[in-house]
Scaffold this active site. Structure first.
Site, mmCIF file in Angstrom:
data_model
loop_
_atom_site.group_PDB
_atom_site.id
_atom_site.type_symbol
_atom_site.label_atom_id
_atom_site.label_comp_id
_atom_site.label_asym_id
_atom_site.label_seq_id
_atom_site.Cartn_x
_atom_site.Cartn_y
_atom_site.Cartn_z
ATOM 1 C CD GLU A 30 -2.468 1.886 -3.381
ATOM 2 O OE1 GLU A 30 -1.826 2.225 -2.395
ATOM 3 O OE2 GLU A 30 -3.705 2.049 -3.471
ATOM 4 C CG HIS A 32 -1.844 1.072 1.399
ATOM 5 N ND1 HIS A 32 -1.735 2.016 2.406
ATOM 6 C CD2 HIS A 32 -2.931 1.412 0.675
ATOM 7 C CE1 HIS A 32 -2.730 2.877 2.302
ATOM 8 N NE2 HIS A 32 -3.477 2.537 1.262
ATOM 9 C CG HIS A 49 -3.407 8.951 -0.660
ATOM 10 N ND1 HIS A 49 -4.177 9.871 0.031
ATOM 11 C CD2 HIS A 49 -4.115 7.794 -0.673
ATOM 12 C CE1 HIS A 49 -5.295 9.284 0.418
ATOM 13 N NE2 HIS A 49 -5.284 8.032 0.013
HETATM 14 CA CA CA Z 1 -4.929 3.825 -2.862
#
Ligand code: CA
Length: 330
Positions: free
Chosen positions: A58, A31, A73
């Site tokens: 990711e 992540h 993000h």
């Molecule tokens: Ca995400």
């Protein structure tokens, strides 16, 4: 799907969704890279995730003012970079600096920091990366995919990628088609068919439909879901989409769902470790289930430790999971 996997395992053929691992357990999606150990979404965090054995890495994706997809993000820069010091006067009326207002050259001049609260300057996760340098920079999607490809060749272990289209409708309202730009980069790196080790993910159901029906994406696609009953942006009716009927509707376009852990395990109290029907219902509809987000330093109340968390989710039958700590599960 699971029967097929069992058959392939019996025949000694690895299952495509778990590259390089003929293991019955769920696979790891790093992540934001190995974000438990290094500032999120930096190339260093992606390289570490690869070294720690994550099956997928990711990339959350937003875009520069000159149209280059970058791996971050947030649509703003305030919680992960030094933008407030470096570009005074470039905030919008809400006081925030938006990625889409900066050229790639400007973004590249910023220093990436461990995530912090812009109000207080305090780190969000107290025990994480605290080094004073080296300087980390924002990576483009192109660079991140090139890094994974290079590591796949140099290590002989093929990790996949797992990009997320962030705030698609918001980007369209800013006059930029983020999904189209991301698909172009993915295609350049050979991602685009179901056989390629790439899951594309998005929270917005309208955009998931557009990716399939208008933009012609043919690769693996995951509908991210929120917890609770709220109808999110992109007309994403979370409560309906988690029902058997909603999951069957999703299965017309997507390969899997990404729900929060609390929709897999939980009950009336925070200590409840009851397994909910979502994984079984999703599998019945032919969908994989990849819950988010496992954090060794922020566990659900019901879990006695990180290994317990992984074990209970595996018992629930999940296919993969997003974790800040790839490689940690025993
Ligand atoms: Ca995400």
């Amino acid at each position: 799907m699971r029967a097929l996997r069992c058959l392939l395992l019996l025949l000694g053929m690895g299952f495509a969704a778990a590259p390089g691992a003929v293991s019955a357990g769920p696979f790891e999606i790093a992540h934001r890279g190995a974000s438990g150990y290094l500032p999120e979404h930096t190339l260093a965090a992606a390289a570490m995730a690869h070294a720690l054995g994550a099956e997928f890495i990711e990339q959350d994706v937003v875009i520069s003012s000159d149209g280059i997809p970058v791996v971050l993000h947030d649509v703003t820069l305030d919680a992960t970079t030094d933008v407030a010091d470096r570009f005074p006067g470039r905030a919008r009326d809400d006081g925030k600096h938006y990625v889409v207002d900066f050229t790639l050259a400007e973004l590249k001049s910023l220093e990436v920091r461990e995530r912090f609260d812009p109000e207080t300057g305090e780190p969000v996760f107290a025990g994480r990366y605290a080094g004073e340098g080296p300087v980390f920079r924002i990576a483009t999607l192109d660079e991140s995919l090139a890094l994974v490809g290079g590591l796949n060749r140099s290590t002989g272990r093929e990790a996949g990628v797992y990009p997320e289209i962030k705030s698609a409708a918001w980007h369209l309202a800013q006059g930029v088609d983020l999904s189209a730009a991301v698909l172009e980069v993915l295609a350049r790196h050979g991602y685009g068919g179901k056989e390629s080790l790439c899951y594309l993910q998005c929270f917005e159901y309208d955009e998931v439909k557009r990716l399939r029906d208008e933009l012609g994406y043919r690769g693996r696609l995951v509908q991210l879901l929120s917890g609770g009953d709220k109808v999110d942006k992109g007309n994403t009716d979370n409560a309906f989409l988690r029902t058997p009927a909603g999951l069957r509707e999703l299965a017309r376009r997507v390969d899997g769902i990404g729900p929060p852990i609390g929709e897999i395990v939980g009950g009336d109290s925070p200590e409840s470790r009851a397994i909910k029907p979502l994984v079984a219902d999703a599998h019945a509809a032919g969908l994989e289930v990849h819950p988010y987000t496992l954090r060794a330093d922020s566990l659900p109340r019901w879990a006695s430790g990180y290994d317990d968390l992984v074990a209970v989710l595996a018992e629930a039958g999940i296919d993969g999971y997003f974790t800040d700590f790839p490689g940690l599960a025993k």
